[in-house]
Design a protein around this motif. Structure first.
Motif, PDB file in Angstrom:
ATOM      1  N   PRO A   1       0.838  -1.189   0.000  1.00  0.00           N
ATOM      2  CA  PRO A   1       0.000   0.000   0.000  1.00  0.00           C
ATOM      3  C   PRO A   1       0.881   1.251   0.000  1.00  0.00           C
ATOM      4  CG  PRO A   1       0.155  -0.873   2.209  1.00  0.00           C
ATOM      5  CD  PRO A   1       0.919  -1.816   1.303  1.00  0.00           C
ATOM      6  N   ASP A   2       0.283   2.396  -0.256  1.00  0.00           N
ATOM      7  CA  ASP A   2       1.023   3.663  -0.224  1.00  0.00           C
ATOM      8  C   ASP A   2       0.035   4.774   0.104  1.00  0.00           C
ATOM      9  OD1 ASP A   2       2.983   5.562  -0.407  1.00  0.00           O
ATOM     10  OD2 ASP A   2       3.188   5.457  -2.578  1.00  0.00           O
ATOM     11  N   LEU A   3       0.074   5.252   1.333  1.00  0.00           N
ATOM     12  CA  LEU A   3      -0.859   6.289   1.769  1.00  0.00           C
ATOM     13  C   LEU A   3      -0.272   7.680   1.534  1.00  0.00           C
ATOM     14  CD1 LEU A   3      -2.141   4.819   5.161  1.00  0.00           C
ATOM     15  CD2 LEU A   3      -3.196   4.672   2.893  1.00  0.00           C
TER      16      LEU A   3
ATOM     17  N   ASP B   1      -0.411   7.810   8.306  1.00  0.00           N
ATOM     18  CA  ASP B   1       0.386   6.773   8.976  1.00  0.00           C
ATOM     19  C   ASP B   1       1.543   7.410   9.756  1.00  0.00           C
ATOM     20  OD1 ASP B   1       1.282   4.208   9.749  1.00  0.00           O
ATOM     21  OD2 ASP B   1       2.539   4.016   7.971  1.00  0.00           O
ATOM     22  N   TYR B   2       1.201   8.369  10.620  1.00  0.00           N
ATOM     23  CA  TYR B   2       2.255   9.135  11.293  1.00  0.00           C
ATOM     24  C   TYR B   2       3.107   8.301  12.249  1.00  0.00           C
ATOM     25  CZ  TYR B   2       0.630   9.871  16.108  1.00  0.00           C
ATOM     26  OH  TYR B   2       0.301   9.715  17.426  1.00  0.00           O
ATOM     27  N   LYS B   3       2.598   7.180  12.717  1.00  0.00           N
ATOM     28  CA  LYS B   3       3.411   6.306  13.574  1.00  0.00           C
ATOM     29  C   LYS B   3       4.231   5.306  12.770  1.00  0.00           C
ATOM     30  CE  LYS B   3       1.096   6.542  17.944  1.00  0.00           C
ATOM     31  NZ  LYS B   3       0.727   5.771  19.122  1.00  0.00           N
TER      32      LYS B   3
ATOM     33  N   CYS C   1       4.964   1.188  -0.022  1.00  0.00           N
ATOM     34  CA  CYS C   1       5.851   1.252  -1.198  1.00  0.00           C
ATOM     35  C   CYS C   1       6.818   2.423  -1.055  1.00  0.00           C
ATOM     36  CB  CYS C   1       5.038   1.431  -2.477  1.00  0.00           C
ATOM     37  SG  CYS C   1       3.918   0.089  -2.850  1.00  0.00           S
ATOM     38  N   LYS C   2       6.295   3.568  -0.630  1.00  0.00           N
ATOM     39  CA  LYS C   2       7.108   4.761  -0.402  1.00  0.00           C
ATOM     40  C   LYS C   2       6.780   5.269   0.989  1.00  0.00           C
ATOM     41  CE  LYS C   2       7.098   6.268  -5.203  1.00  0.00           C
ATOM     42  NZ  LYS C   2       6.635   7.314  -6.118  1.00  0.00           N
ATOM     43  N   GLU C   3       7.781   5.453   1.784  1.00  0.00           N
ATOM     44  CA  GLU C   3       7.571   5.905   3.162  1.00  0.00           C
ATOM     45  C   GLU C   3       7.713   7.417   3.308  1.00  0.00           C
ATOM     46  OE1 GLU C   3       6.446   4.117   5.576  1.00  0.00           O
ATOM     47  OE2 GLU C   3       6.867   2.065   4.947  1.00  0.00           O
ATOM     48  N   LYS C   4       8.222   8.087   2.301  1.00  0.00           N
ATOM     49  CA  LYS C   4       8.539   9.506   2.440  1.00  0.00           C
ATOM     50  C   LYS C   4       7.525  10.436   1.775  1.00  0.00           C
ATOM     51  CE  LYS C   4      13.421   8.589   2.940  1.00  0.00           C
ATOM     52  NZ  LYS C   4      13.643   8.870   4.310  1.00  0.00           N
ATOM     53  N   ASN C   5       6.334   9.918   1.436  1.00  0.00           N
ATOM     54  CA  ASN C   5       5.332  10.766   0.779  1.00  0.00           C
ATOM     55  C   ASN C   5       4.056  10.867   1.612  1.00  0.00           C
ATOM     56  OD1 ASN C   5       4.419   8.161   0.418  1.00  0.00           O
ATOM     57  ND2 ASN C   5       3.901   8.414  -1.735  1.00  0.00           N
TER      58      ASN C   5
END
Length: 148
Positions: free
Chosen positions: A37-39, A127-129, A135-139
């Motif tokens: 997933p990618d939030l 997903d602040y925690k 897929c991408k954690e920095k967006n």
């Protein structure tokens, strides 16, 4: 494989071998976690005021742009230019429900004051925690600034 016999001028015979090659499509490298997933924070609405509770209401749209289902997570709104009596910025946390790929949800935040003016800045983080492997954690962060 196909062989060709070619006679060259001067009586020299040259044997050439032609090889037929079947092209295979180039495969993209697998993501570190297939089906991930990618939030992202798609949008942040202009704050409103709830007269009944005397607090501001800020809505944000969280979208799953990934290819896998996102489990429920927590989103956070932070107003970095105000502080509570304990010296940390005002924040609020709201639950984002589980989202299928391409789905979105509106999350609602509240602050105990009116944060809006033409120079207001605040951020919403999906997903602040960082509990969801994406897929991408920095967006996951979007800045709200009505002047920009």
């Amino acid at each position: 494989m196909m062989k060709l016999l070619v006679t060259w001028l001067g009586g020299i015979v040259v044997l050439l071998t032609a090889v037929s090659v079947q092209a295979n499509p180039i495969q993209e490298p697998l993501k570190s976690h297939p089906g991930c997933p990618d939030l992202v924070v798609q949008s942040i609405n202009t704050p409103g005021w709830d007269i009944a509770t005397s607090r501001s209401v800020i809505k944000a749209e969280i979208k799953n742009i990934g290819i896998g289902e996102a489990e429920k997570t927590l989103a956070r709104l932070m107003d970095p230019y105000t502080s509570q009596h304990i010296g940390v910025p005002h924040t609020d946390v709201a639950e984002t429900p589980a989202l299928l790929p391409g789905a979105s949800a509106t999350v609602v935040f509240h602050l105990p004051y009116w944060p809006y003016d033409p120079t207001a800045d605040f951020t919403v983080t999906a997903d602040y925690k960082n509990t969801l492997k994406e897929c991408k954690e920095k967006n996951n962060v979007k800045l709200y600034n009505p002047l920009n």
